[in-house]
Design an enzyme around this catalytic site. Structure first.
Site, PDB file in Angstrom:
ATOM      1  N   HIS A 121       0.249  -5.121  12.657  1.00 17.07           N
ATOM      2  CA  HIS A 121      -0.669  -4.750  11.582  1.00 17.07           C
ATOM      3  C   HIS A 121      -1.787  -3.961  12.237  1.00 17.07           C
ATOM      4  O   HIS A 121      -2.482  -4.455  13.094  1.00 17.07           O
ATOM      5  CB  HIS A 121      -1.217  -6.030  10.952  1.00 17.07           C
ATOM      6  CG  HIS A 121      -2.135  -5.789   9.796  1.00 17.07           C
ATOM      7  ND1 HIS A 121      -1.828  -4.933   8.770  1.00 17.07           N
ATOM      8  CD2 HIS A 121      -3.338  -6.317   9.487  1.00 17.07           C
ATOM      9  CE1 HIS A 121      -2.811  -4.955   7.881  1.00 17.07           C
ATOM     10  NE2 HIS A 121      -3.734  -5.780   8.290  1.00 17.07           N
ATOM     11  N   ARG A 130       0.843  -1.212   0.000  1.00 17.79           N
ATOM     12  CA  ARG A 130       0.000   0.000   0.000  1.00 17.79           C
ATOM     13  C   ARG A 130       0.875   1.256   0.000  1.00 17.79           C
ATOM     14  O   ARG A 130       0.640   2.191  -0.769  1.00 17.79           O
ATOM     15  CB  ARG A 130      -0.913  -0.008   1.233  1.00 17.79           C
ATOM     16  CG  ARG A 130      -2.049  -0.987   1.101  1.00 17.79           C
ATOM     17  CD  ARG A 130      -2.945  -0.999   2.316  1.00 17.79           C
ATOM     18  NE  ARG A 130      -4.109  -1.841   2.053  1.00 17.79           N
ATOM     19  CZ  ARG A 130      -4.761  -2.545   2.979  1.00 17.79           C
ATOM     20  NH1 ARG A 130      -4.385  -2.496   4.235  1.00 17.79           N
ATOM     21  NH2 ARG A 130      -5.805  -3.286   2.639  1.00 17.79           N
TER      22      ARG A 130
HETATM   23  N1  NAD Z   1      -3.641  -9.874   7.640  1.00 18.20           N
HETATM   24  C1  NAD Z   1      -4.147  -8.987   6.804  1.00 18.20           C
HETATM   25  O1  NAD Z   1      -3.467  -8.093   6.355  1.00 18.20           O
HETATM   26  C2  NAD Z   1      -5.583  -9.134   6.365  1.00 18.20           C
HETATM   27  C3  NAD Z   1      -6.030  -8.508   5.192  1.00 18.20           C
HETATM   28  C4  NAD Z   1      -7.353  -8.692   4.801  1.00 18.20           C
HETATM   29  C5  NAD Z   1      -8.231  -9.465   5.592  1.00 18.20           C
HETATM   30  N2  NAD Z   1      -7.768 -10.015   6.732  1.00 18.20           N
HETATM   31  C6  NAD Z   1      -8.633 -10.838   7.601  1.00 18.20           C
HETATM   32  O2  NAD Z   1      -8.843 -12.111   6.972  1.00 18.20           O
HETATM   33  C7  NAD Z   1     -10.073 -12.661   7.441  1.00 18.20           C
HETATM   34  C8  NAD Z   1     -10.911 -13.134   6.250  1.00 18.20           C
HETATM   35  O3  NAD Z   1     -11.352 -12.017   5.494  1.00 18.20           O
HETATM   36  P1  NAD Z   1     -12.357 -12.229   4.276  1.00 18.20           P
HETATM   37  O4  NAD Z   1     -12.540 -10.899   3.646  1.00 18.20           O
HETATM   38  O5  NAD Z   1     -11.958 -13.388   3.455  1.00 18.20           O
HETATM   39  O6  NAD Z   1     -13.692 -12.619   5.101  1.00 18.20           O
HETATM   40  P2  NAD Z   1     -14.943 -13.437   4.543  1.00 18.20           P
HETATM   41  O7  NAD Z   1     -16.053 -13.187   5.513  1.00 18.20           O
HETATM   42  O8  NAD Z   1     -15.156 -13.148   3.099  1.00 18.20           O
HETATM   43  O9  NAD Z   1     -14.484 -14.968   4.657  1.00 18.20           O
HETATM   44  C9  NAD Z   1     -14.241 -15.609   5.865  1.00 18.20           C
HETATM   45  C10 NAD Z   1     -14.640 -17.074   5.691  1.00 18.20           C
HETATM   46  O10 NAD Z   1     -14.241 -17.797   6.852  1.00 18.20           O
HETATM   47  C11 NAD Z   1     -15.196 -18.828   7.011  1.00 18.20           C
HETATM   48  N3  NAD Z   1     -15.123 -19.431   8.338  1.00 18.20           N
HETATM   49  C12 NAD Z   1     -15.585 -18.936   9.526  1.00 18.20           C
HETATM   50  N4  NAD Z   1     -15.332 -19.827  10.506  1.00 18.20           N
HETATM   51  C13 NAD Z   1     -14.671 -20.875   9.960  1.00 18.20           C
HETATM   52  C14 NAD Z   1     -14.144 -22.088  10.469  1.00 18.20           C
HETATM   53  N5  NAD Z   1     -14.235 -22.396  11.767  1.00 18.20           N
HETATM   54  N6  NAD Z   1     -13.544 -22.951   9.602  1.00 18.20           N
HETATM   55  C15 NAD Z   1     -13.456 -22.649   8.291  1.00 18.20           C
HETATM   56  N7  NAD Z   1     -13.947 -21.505   7.739  1.00 18.20           N
HETATM   57  C16 NAD Z   1     -14.546 -20.642   8.574  1.00 18.20           C
HETATM   58  C17 NAD Z   1     -16.528 -18.153   6.713  1.00 18.20           C
HETATM   59  O11 NAD Z   1     -17.550 -19.122   6.424  1.00 18.20           O
HETATM   60  C18 NAD Z   1     -16.155 -17.276   5.530  1.00 18.20           C
HETATM   61  O12 NAD Z   1     -16.426 -17.937   4.287  1.00 18.20           O
HETATM   62  C19 NAD Z   1     -10.721 -11.573   8.309  1.00 18.20           C
HETATM   63  O13 NAD Z   1     -10.442 -11.800   9.664  1.00 18.20           O
HETATM   64  C20 NAD Z   1     -10.022 -10.302   7.843  1.00 18.20           C
HETATM   65  O14 NAD Z   1     -10.046  -9.291   8.818  1.00 18.20           O
HETATM   66  C21 NAD Z   1      -6.476  -9.873   7.141  1.00 18.20           C
END
Ligand code: NAD
Length: 308
Positions: free
Chosen positions: A175, A151
């Protein structure tokens, strides 16, 4: 690398899986989600893109954790994402339970895997995965620094009017709001950033980088960023799968480096087939050390909230 598991078939997980299969970083990819229909549907959809995108990597979507069996790499994206007005810490308790559960599956079915954690709040969730898997620290690593520095690099390139390819930048720390972008270690075509931008302009770009995730959440209204996060995860997966020994900013277990003990924090690491093969310590000014310590305190406070 033979087999990669991506846990969570949401926005970040599915996009990550797409990049992994398109780049043929493994022979087989498992897309696992508690919402089985989503994993199966997206898995099949991706498999049907193989003839056009010309990859032979097999992809299977499932809700059965046993499918993780013998994975060499497991990417954890399972969890809930931020909504407008929510901080990453608001996700803490819910996502800790989810990460604990999928880490348990990883330990049971893929005991030799390297784990990349993506779920937020990132630095605390890497810690949860580390505890729940019981894996050695070199096999547990978090993705954030590559995204944050990507970014920052994009904002610099846009401001100066140069190709993103020539911009390198570095971001340390947790982060979140306490991340520590390092303009001193940022350059354009090898020329220090300060030759192109004055301090006030750089400070503005640093602030936009800190708020980068929230800026996108604000636009989307539902869900959070996923294209750039997935690209960052794919870069880590490639470093591990192809044993590239890349030097990348990742959340790694610190045992005194930068004066920080027993915490996962964003630092430059050497990433290869062995996972985190080394941590690189760079010289910091006293102000940068203070910023890093503040960031570490924020991460430690999140972890204490979980155990308290
Ligand atoms: N580290 C980073 O820089 C960064 C960047 C972007 C997003 N994220 C994080 O990544 C995560 C996912 O984001 P996203 O946009 O894909 O969310 P999303 O809601 O699109 O997808 C999350 C998925 O996890 C699934 N899930 C929930 N519990 C589960 C379990 N016990 N076992 C298997 N699957 C399960 C849900 O059904 C859903 O499909 C979030 O916590 C978000 O904050 C982190």
């Amino acid at each position: 690398m033979v087999k990669i598991g991506v846990v969570g078939a949401g926005n970040v997980g599915a996009t990550t899986a797409q990049l992994i299969v398109q780049r043929e970083l493994a022979r087989e990819v498992i897309l696992l989600d508690v919402a089985g229909g989503i994993a199966k549907g997206k898995g099949l959809d991706l498999a049907e893109s193989a003839p056009v995108d010309r990859f032979d990597t097999r992809i299977v979507g499932t809700d059965n954790p046993e499918a993780l069996e013998a994975c060499d790499l497991v990417v954890i994206t399972a969890g809930i994402a931020r909504k407008p007005g929510m901080s990453r810490d608001d996700l803490l308790a819910t996502n800790a339970d989810i990460v604990r559960s999928v880490s348990g599956h990883t330990r049971d079915f893929a005991p030799d895997a390297i784990v990349i954690v993506v779920t937020n709040p990132l630095d605390a969730m890497v810690y949860v995965a580390f505890e729940a898997t019981g894996f050695p620290p070199r096999r547990v690593v978090g993705m954030a620094g590559i995204l944050d520095s990507s970014r920052f690099r994009y904002f610099i390139a846009e401001e100066v009017g140069v190709s993103v390819e020539d911009v390198t930048a570095f971001v340390l720390g947790g982060h979140g709001d306490s991340m520590v972008p390092l303009p001193r270690y940022s350059s354009i075509g090898g020329i220090p950033l300060f030759e192109f931008l004055d301090e006030a302009s750089i400070a503005k770009l640093v602030q936009r980088t800190r708020d980068g995730g929230a800026e996108i959440v604000g636009h989307l209204e539902e869900g959070s960023a996923y294209y750039a996060p997935a690209s960052a995860v794919a870069e880590m997966a490639a470093a591990i799968s192809l044993d590239k020994k890349r030097i990348l900013p990742c959340a790694a277990w610190l045992t005194g480096q930068y004066g920080i003990h027993d915490l996962f924090m964003g630092v430059p690491v050497k990433l290869g087939a062995g996972g985190v093969e080394g941590i690189i310590e760079i010289a910091l000014t006293p102000e940068e050390v203070d910023a890093l310590k503040t960031s570490a305190e924020a991460v430690r406070a999140s972890i204490q909230k979980l155990s308290g």
